[in-house]
Scaffold this motif. Structure first.
Motif, PDB file in Angstrom:
ATOM      1  N   ILE A  34      10.655  18.623  -7.931  1.00 14.92           N
ATOM      2  CA  ILE A  34      10.611  19.886  -7.196  1.00 14.92           C
ATOM      3  C   ILE A  34      11.746  20.785  -7.685  1.00 14.92           C
ATOM      4  O   ILE A  34      12.886  20.326  -7.815  1.00 14.92           O
ATOM      5  N   THR A  35      11.448  22.073  -7.926  1.00 10.32           N
ATOM      6  CA  THR A  35      12.457  23.033  -8.368  1.00 10.32           C
ATOM      7  C   THR A  35      12.451  24.241  -7.436  1.00 10.32           C
ATOM      8  O   THR A  35      11.383  24.774  -7.104  1.00 10.32           O
ATOM      9  N   TRP A  36      13.657  24.691  -7.023  1.00  6.38           N
ATOM     10  CA  TRP A  36      13.800  25.828  -6.129  1.00  6.38           C
ATOM     11  C   TRP A  36      14.304  27.057  -6.886  1.00  6.38           C
ATOM     12  O   TRP A  36      14.808  26.926  -8.018  1.00  6.38           O
ATOM     13  N   ARG A  96      18.091  24.525  -7.944  1.00  8.46           N
ATOM     14  CA  ARG A  96      18.130  23.155  -7.426  1.00  8.46           C
ATOM     15  C   ARG A  96      16.873  22.407  -7.864  1.00  8.46           C
ATOM     16  O   ARG A  96      15.785  22.959  -7.894  1.00  8.46           O
ATOM     17  N   ARG A  97      17.047  21.124  -8.131  1.00 10.51           N
ATOM     18  CA  ARG A  97      15.933  20.313  -8.605  1.00 10.51           C
ATOM     19  C   ARG A  97      16.074  18.908  -8.032  1.00 10.51           C
ATOM     20  O   ARG A  97      17.150  18.313  -8.100  1.00 10.51           O
ATOM     21  N   ARG A  98      15.006  18.400  -7.425  1.00 11.79           N
ATOM     22  CA  ARG A  98      15.029  17.046  -6.885  1.00 11.79           C
ATOM     23  C   ARG A  98      13.846  16.263  -7.434  1.00 11.79           C
ATOM     24  O   ARG A  98      12.770  16.814  -7.694  1.00 11.79           O
ATOM     25  N   HIS A 124      20.353  18.147  -7.675  1.00 14.17           N
ATOM     26  CA  HIS A 124      21.210  18.594  -8.759  1.00 14.17           C
ATOM     27  C   HIS A 124      20.737  19.954  -9.245  1.00 14.17           C
ATOM     28  O   HIS A 124      19.666  20.426  -8.879  1.00 14.17           O
ATOM     29  N   PHE A 125      21.591  20.625 -10.041  1.00  9.17           N
ATOM     30  CA  PHE A 125      21.276  21.939 -10.561  1.00  9.17           C
ATOM     31  C   PHE A 125      21.008  21.838 -12.056  1.00  9.17           C
ATOM     32  O   PHE A 125      21.508  20.941 -12.746  1.00  9.17           O
ATOM     33  N   PRO A 182      21.977  26.607 -17.764  1.00  8.31           N
ATOM     34  CA  PRO A 182      21.134  27.563 -18.476  1.00  8.31           C
ATOM     35  C   PRO A 182      20.341  26.962 -19.610  1.00  8.31           C
ATOM     36  O   PRO A 182      19.287  27.460 -19.980  1.00  8.31           O
ATOM     37  N   GLY A 183      20.811  25.858 -20.196  1.00 14.50           N
ATOM     38  CA  GLY A 183      20.085  25.221 -21.285  1.00 14.50           C
ATOM     39  C   GLY A 183      18.960  24.317 -20.812  1.00 14.50           C
ATOM     40  O   GLY A 183      18.186  23.834 -21.619  1.00 14.50           O
ATOM     41  N   GLY A 184      18.896  24.109 -19.527  1.00 15.64           N
ATOM     42  CA  GLY A 184      17.804  23.321 -18.972  1.00 15.64           C
ATOM     43  C   GLY A 184      18.115  21.851 -18.807  1.00 15.64           C
ATOM     44  O   GLY A 184      17.291  21.088 -18.353  1.00 15.64           O
ATOM     45  N   THR A 185      19.322  21.397 -19.149  1.00 12.10           N
ATOM     46  CA  THR A 185      19.678  19.991 -19.013  1.00 12.10           C
ATOM     47  C   THR A 185      20.237  19.748 -17.625  1.00 12.10           C
ATOM     48  O   THR A 185      21.202  20.415 -17.220  1.00 12.10           O
ATOM     49  N   PRO A 186      19.672  18.847 -16.841  1.00 10.05           N
ATOM     50  CA  PRO A 186      20.156  18.626 -15.476  1.00 10.05           C
ATOM     51  C   PRO A 186      21.609  18.169 -15.476  1.00 10.05           C
ATOM     52  O   PRO A 186      22.055  17.435 -16.350  1.00 10.05           O
ATOM     53  N   MET A 187      22.347  18.639 -14.505  1.00 19.15           N
ATOM     54  CA  MET A 187      23.727  18.164 -14.327  1.00 19.15           C
ATOM     55  C   MET A 187      23.992  18.058 -12.842  1.00 19.15           C
ATOM     56  O   MET A 187      23.416  18.779 -12.052  1.00 19.15           O
ATOM     57  N   ASP A 188      24.860  17.118 -12.454  1.00 18.26           N
ATOM     58  CA  ASP A 188      25.148  16.887 -11.046  1.00 18.26           C
ATOM     59  C   ASP A 188      25.927  18.056 -10.442  1.00 18.26           C
ATOM     60  O   ASP A 188      26.744  18.645 -11.088  1.00 18.26           O
TER      61      ASP A 188
END
Length: 376
Positions: A300-302, A306-308, A366-367, A370-376
């Motif tokens: 899920i992306t907001w 935010r992404r879960r 997590h967020f 800008p490069g699209g790689t998830p980070m905590d």
């Protein structure tokens, strides 16, 4: 358990397709809960149904074809009807209306984008009749829908949702059968689907090929297909962008290449009928489960980035489906539903997925940078 059975207290539960693998498993589940399900089947299966009914202390209703089933439902007015005969695009709405005529309840295992929307469209009609209709009462719809509901709790609507239904199922040797054959044919004939800007649009069957690493370290492949998981996820999240993949979609390069042509051919009624008859009679070998677990998965992306991500772990997909259907049927018999037409998670919430034997595995929020790689 007292001398009074659940069936005597709450009314009869009919099992359509009682001689099949799922039908017999649902019957066993309900019997374990204290019900005595009524086994409904064709005359040619009468002896086998009679033996099964004797083991469960139940009775048999012989009904050959949908018209005969409808007539018996109207005449005998069961409290709940479980539809396990397949070909839901043609049978579901007709049988559901027969149930509503006597104020009874209905559930099925439909998981396609033809039958499921048709049944959900009966919502207002069901409310007026005081009946509850539940479609998609099996692994795929509930396992993904429940994860979406869980991840979206107490949050504003997300911008995008992606779900994957990864059933692990063992298949017994025998004929394919008309229900399974129809589901395969309808998948090709319908083609791919996804939600874009809140609208259900056409996509390529087999698009979005996934090679997922599961929480237990195993691998699973899936691709986009016209499954009801897509619709359930959109209704649960209200996201404008929704995609769904399934392990039953064509995933080989050849299958994905020829899928559009095959779909066009199978949309021709006479050809569809011929292929359905031939495929239903085809024999298949015994196939063991490809993995230890079945998995429902959602990402899920907001709008704020935010992404879960979450998973629901279950055992064999068929076993889980029978457990879900039996729980829904028992709940309806006890009057625990509410009038209208629903998917299982929308009606009974995420606890149903756990009661059927599933376990949630949810990660932290997590967020994305800008490069699209998830980070905590």
């Amino acid at each position: 358990m007292t001398d009074t059975t659940q069936s005597e207290r709450f009314g009869e539960i009919w099992i359509l397709g009682a001689s099949g693998r799922i039908g017999s498993a649902v019957t066993a589940n309900l019997t374990a809960q204290g019900f005595k399900p009524i086994l409904v089947g064709r005359e040619r299966d009468g002896d086998r149904l009679g033996k099964t009914a004797a083991n469960f202390g139940s009775r048999v209703v012989i009904a050959d074809g949908v018209d005969s089933i409808v007539a018996e439902i109207i005449r005998q007015r069961p409290a709940v009807v479980f539809n396990g005969i397949g070909n839901y695009a043609e049978s579901a709405s007709i049988i559901a209306r027969a149930c509503m005529s006597g104020g009874g309840h209905y559930l099925d295992l439909a998981a396609d984008l033809i039958a499921v929307p048709r049944l959900l469209d009966l919502h207002q009609e069901a409310k007026r009749a005081g009946s509850t209709l539940v479609t998609g009462s099996g692994f795929g719809v509930l396992a993904t829908e429940a994860v979406v509901i869980k991840l979206c709790e107490h949050s504003a609507p997300p911008v995008s949702v992606h779900v994957d239904a990864l059933a692990s199922v063992s298949l017994s040797a025998g004929v394919v059968g008309s229900a399974f054959a129809a589901s395969i044919i309808d998948m090709f004939a319908t083609g791919g689907r996804c939600y874009t800007d809140g609208r259900l649009v056409t996509s390529r069957l087999g698009a979005g090929l996934q090679n997922l690493t599961l929480p237990d370290g195993q691998q699973a492949k899936s691709a986009e297909a016209p499954t009801a998981e897509l619709l359930a996820a959109q209704r649960a999240s209200h996201a404008p962008s929704v995609t769904a993949t399934t392990g039953t979609a064509p995933i080989s390069r050849v299958a994905r290449t020829v899928a559009p042509l095959v779909g066009k051919l199978l949309s021709i009624k006479l050809l569809r009928r011929f292929v359905l008859g031939q495929l239903a009679k085809a024999r298949m070998k015994e196939i063991p489960s490809p993995r230890r677990y079945s998995w429902g998965h959602a990402v899920i992306t907001w709008p704020d980035g935010r992404r879960r991500e979450g998973w629901l772990r279950a055992d064999d997909g068929m076993v889980y489906t029978a457990s879900v259907a039996a729980l829904v049927a028992a709940n309806l018999a006890r009057g625990d539903g509410r009038p209208g037409a629903y998917t299982p998670g929308a009606l009974f919430g995420t606890s149903l997925a756990e009661q059927a034997g599933g376990k949630f595995l949810l990660n932290n929020t997590h967020f994305s940078n800008p490069g699209g790689t998830p980070m905590d």
